[in-house]
Every structure is written in structure tokens, then in C-alpha cells.
Design a protein around this motif. Structure first.
Motif, short mmCIF file in Angstrom:
data_model
loop_
_atom_site.label_atom_id
_atom_site.label_comp_id
_atom_site.label_asym_id
_atom_site.label_seq_id
_atom_site.Cartn_x
_atom_site.Cartn_y
_atom_site.Cartn_z
N ASP A 194 32.38 -9.92 27.00
CA ASP A 194 33.60 -9.13 26.90
C ASP A 194 34.78 -9.89 26.29
OD1 ASP A 194 35.10 -9.26 30.25
OD2 ASP A 194 34.36 -10.83 28.92
N TYR A 195 34.49 -11.00 25.62
CA TYR A 195 35.55 -11.75 24.96
C TYR A 195 34.91 -12.49 23.81
CZ TYR A 195 39.47 -15.03 24.41
OH TYR A 195 40.52 -15.77 23.92
N PHE A 246 31.94 -14.65 25.35
CA PHE A 246 32.06 -15.00 26.77
C PHE A 246 31.59 -13.83 27.60
CE2 PHE A 246 34.75 -18.83 27.34
CZ PHE A 246 35.14 -19.05 26.05
N PRO A 247 30.87 -14.10 28.68
CA PRO A 247 30.52 -13.01 29.58
C PRO A 247 31.70 -12.64 30.47
CG PRO A 247 29.66 -15.07 30.42
CD PRO A 247 30.32 -15.39 29.09
N SER A 248 31.64 -11.45 31.01
CA SER A 248 32.66 -11.05 31.98
C SER A 248 32.45 -11.86 33.26
CB SER A 248 32.53 -9.56 32.28
OG SER A 248 31.25 -9.25 32.78
N GLY A 249 33.46 -11.89 34.08
CA GLY A 249 33.36 -12.68 35.30
C GLY A 249 34.05 -14.01 35.15
N GLY A 250 33.99 -14.80 36.18
CA GLY A 250 34.81 -16.00 36.22
C GLY A 250 34.24 -17.21 35.51
N TYR A 251 32.98 -17.21 35.21
CA TYR A 251 32.37 -18.43 34.69
C TYR A 251 32.25 -18.35 33.17
CZ TYR A 251 28.70 -21.73 33.56
OH TYR A 251 27.95 -22.71 32.98
N GLN A 252 32.70 -19.39 32.51
CA GLN A 252 32.81 -19.35 31.06
C GLN A 252 31.67 -20.01 30.32
OE1 GLN A 252 36.80 -20.06 29.41
NE2 GLN A 252 37.27 -20.80 31.45
N TYR A 306 33.16 -29.17 29.82
CA TYR A 306 31.91 -28.63 29.29
C TYR A 306 31.39 -29.61 28.24
CZ TYR A 306 34.49 -24.56 31.00
OH TYR A 306 35.25 -23.70 31.77
N THR A 354 38.84 -21.86 35.74
CA THR A 354 37.90 -20.81 35.39
C THR A 354 38.52 -19.48 35.76
OG1 THR A 354 35.58 -20.16 35.52
CG2 THR A 354 36.67 -20.72 37.59
N GLY A 355 37.86 -18.42 35.47
CA GLY A 355 38.47 -17.11 35.67
C GLY A 355 39.28 -16.72 34.46
N GLY A 356 39.28 -15.48 34.12
CA GLY A 356 39.94 -15.08 32.88
C GLY A 356 39.18 -15.66 31.72
N LYS A 357 39.80 -15.77 30.61
CA LYS A 357 39.13 -16.30 29.43
C LYS A 357 39.98 -17.45 28.90
CE LYS A 357 35.60 -13.57 29.52
NZ LYS A 357 35.70 -13.32 30.96
N GLN A 385 38.91 -23.03 25.64
CA GLN A 385 38.30 -24.34 25.78
C GLN A 385 38.80 -25.20 24.64
OE1 GLN A 385 34.04 -24.33 26.29
NE2 GLN A 385 34.10 -22.72 27.84
#
Lengths: 113, 115
Positions: free
Chosen positions: A31-32, A93-99, B33, B98-101, B104
Motif C-alpha cells: 500500500d505504499y 511496502f506492505p500495509s501494517g507496521g513492519y517495513q 535494515y 516502525t509504523g506508518g511508512k 529508509q
């Protein structure tokens, strides 16, 4: 398994022309969608990004077009310049908190005078 | 590249030696990362760490590779008994949370050559 398919892998464009790089994804949980620019010997740097709730985003000469139904997005570089010569990566990027971002394979752009 | 420092920039090792790659994130960033970039390939995720914790190491080979991000000091990616196939550019990125976008921020990378 390549979750983000990027094409072409290399691109040569005349100065002043339009550079177009395409990406397609399969995972609807993405979603990003950022694009990164990487110059030789350097790390990738964020160029522009879009969320799927908009169909287009423009920043200067760089535009992202997004087609949610087709699960495709593309980067357009208007009035391409030799200084734009670099490798461009699309990412998702997937939705949710982990990137855990997934990158495309990259497109090496060369803008010739 | 907003302040992520990687060193060394270039590292040459003979087969069987150990390679130790360091990454100092942007000041205040607690998420790191690591990615590997092979010639003519894209960036492949290896591992995601927070201070003193490995959150996701699903992209890291099970053997010879390890990573840490201690409470104090840089993050370290360690490759034991290197082989020629380990030759690649290794990039570190950091983000504030983390959280959101969150963006990096990438370092300039360490280019490892295994002879």
C-alpha cells in the motif's frame, strides 16, 4: 519469486525526452510505492512515492502514475537530463507496521546529449 | 543519504576469512535494515534489527551470516568463512520508527570483494 516486476532493465533516452519505467506487483497487501534513485557508488535515495488512493503524483519533472486495478505503477521523467542518468528502483511496502520493503530489479537509465 | 555511515566502503577478503561490515544509523534512528545488491540485480532484503533485537532475518542465509545492533555502537553484519559468491554491495538503511511508512535512509554501501 519476484513480487515487484520492473521493466525495462535498461533505458537510453535523448536529452529532453521522456523516460518511462514501469512496475507491476501481485501482492494486494502493498500500500505504499516509492521510487529510489541510485547513482554509481552511492546508496539508493528516495525520489518520490505514492499511495494507492491517488492515481498520480508529480514532483518537479518526476511523476508517478498508479493504476490500482491493474496493479501497476510507473515513473515518468519529463525533459530528461544527463544528470538523471542513474539506476531507478521501484519498491513496495506492505500495509501494517513492519517495513519489509520489496524492490524491483532496477532500471539503468542513460540520458544522452 | 541522510547520515547513515557505513564502513569500510570497500573490503577485500580471501576465501575463508571473515568480513565485518559496520553501519551507524542516522542519529536517533533505532531501526536498521541490511540489504545485499549483486551485480545487475536489485536490492535484496537480508535482516531488520532494532536496538538489541533481531526482528526479521528471513532474508539472511542461515549459515555464516549474522547481524547485531547493540545498545551502544554501530550495527554489524558479519560474514564468516567468506566465499566468492558473497562478493556484492551491502547496504544499510535506517528509519526512526516502525509504523506508518517511514523513509529508509540508505548508506553508501560496503563493496565486498572475495578473492
Amino acid at each position: 519469486q519476484q513480487q515487484v516486476k520492473q521493466s525495462p532493465q535498461s533505458l537510453i533516452v535523448q536529452k529532453g525526452g521522456i523516460s518511462i519505467i514501469n512496475c507491476a506487483y501481485e501482492n494486494t497487501a502493498f500500500d505504499y510505492f516509492p521510487w529510489y534513485q541510485q547513482f554509481p557508488g552511492k546508496g539508493p535515495a528516495l525520489l518520490i512515492a505514492i499511495r494507492p488512493d491517488v492515481s498520480e503524483k508529480k514532483e518537479g519533472r518526476f511523476t508517478i502514475s498508479f493504476n490500482k486495478s491493474a496493479k501497476q505503477f510507473s515513473l515518468h521523467i519529463m525533459d530528461s537530463q544527463p544528470g538523471d542518468s542513474a539506476t531507478y528502483f521501484c519498491a513496495a511496502f506492505p500495509s501494517g507496521g513492519y517495513q519489509k520493503v520489496t524492490f524491483g530489479i532496477g532500471t539503468k537509465l542513460q540520458v544522452i546529449p | 543519504n541522510a547520515g547513515v555511515m557505513q564502513n569500510p566502503r570497500h573490503l577485500v577478503r580471501r576465501r575463508g576469512q571473515e568480513a565485518r561490515l559496520r553501519c551507524s544509523p542516522v542519529k536517533g534512528h533505532s531501526h536498521v535494515y541490511w540489504y545485499r545488491q549483486l551485480p545487475e540485480e536489485g536490492l535484496k532484503f537480508m535482516v531488520y534489527l532494532q536496538k538489541e533485537n533481531i526482528i526479521d532475518e528471513s532474508g539472511m542465509p542461515k549459515e555464516r551470516f549474522s547481524a547485531e545492533f547493540p545498545k551502544e555502537g554501530p550495527s554489524i553484519l558479519r560474514i564468516q568463512q567468506v566465499v566468492r559468491g558473497d562478493s556484492a554491495a551491502y547496504f544499510c538503511a535506517s528509519s526512526p520508527r516502525t509504523g506508518g511508512k517511514n523513509i529508509q535512509y540508505f548508506g553508501a554501501g560496503t563493496r565486498l570483494s572475495v578473492l
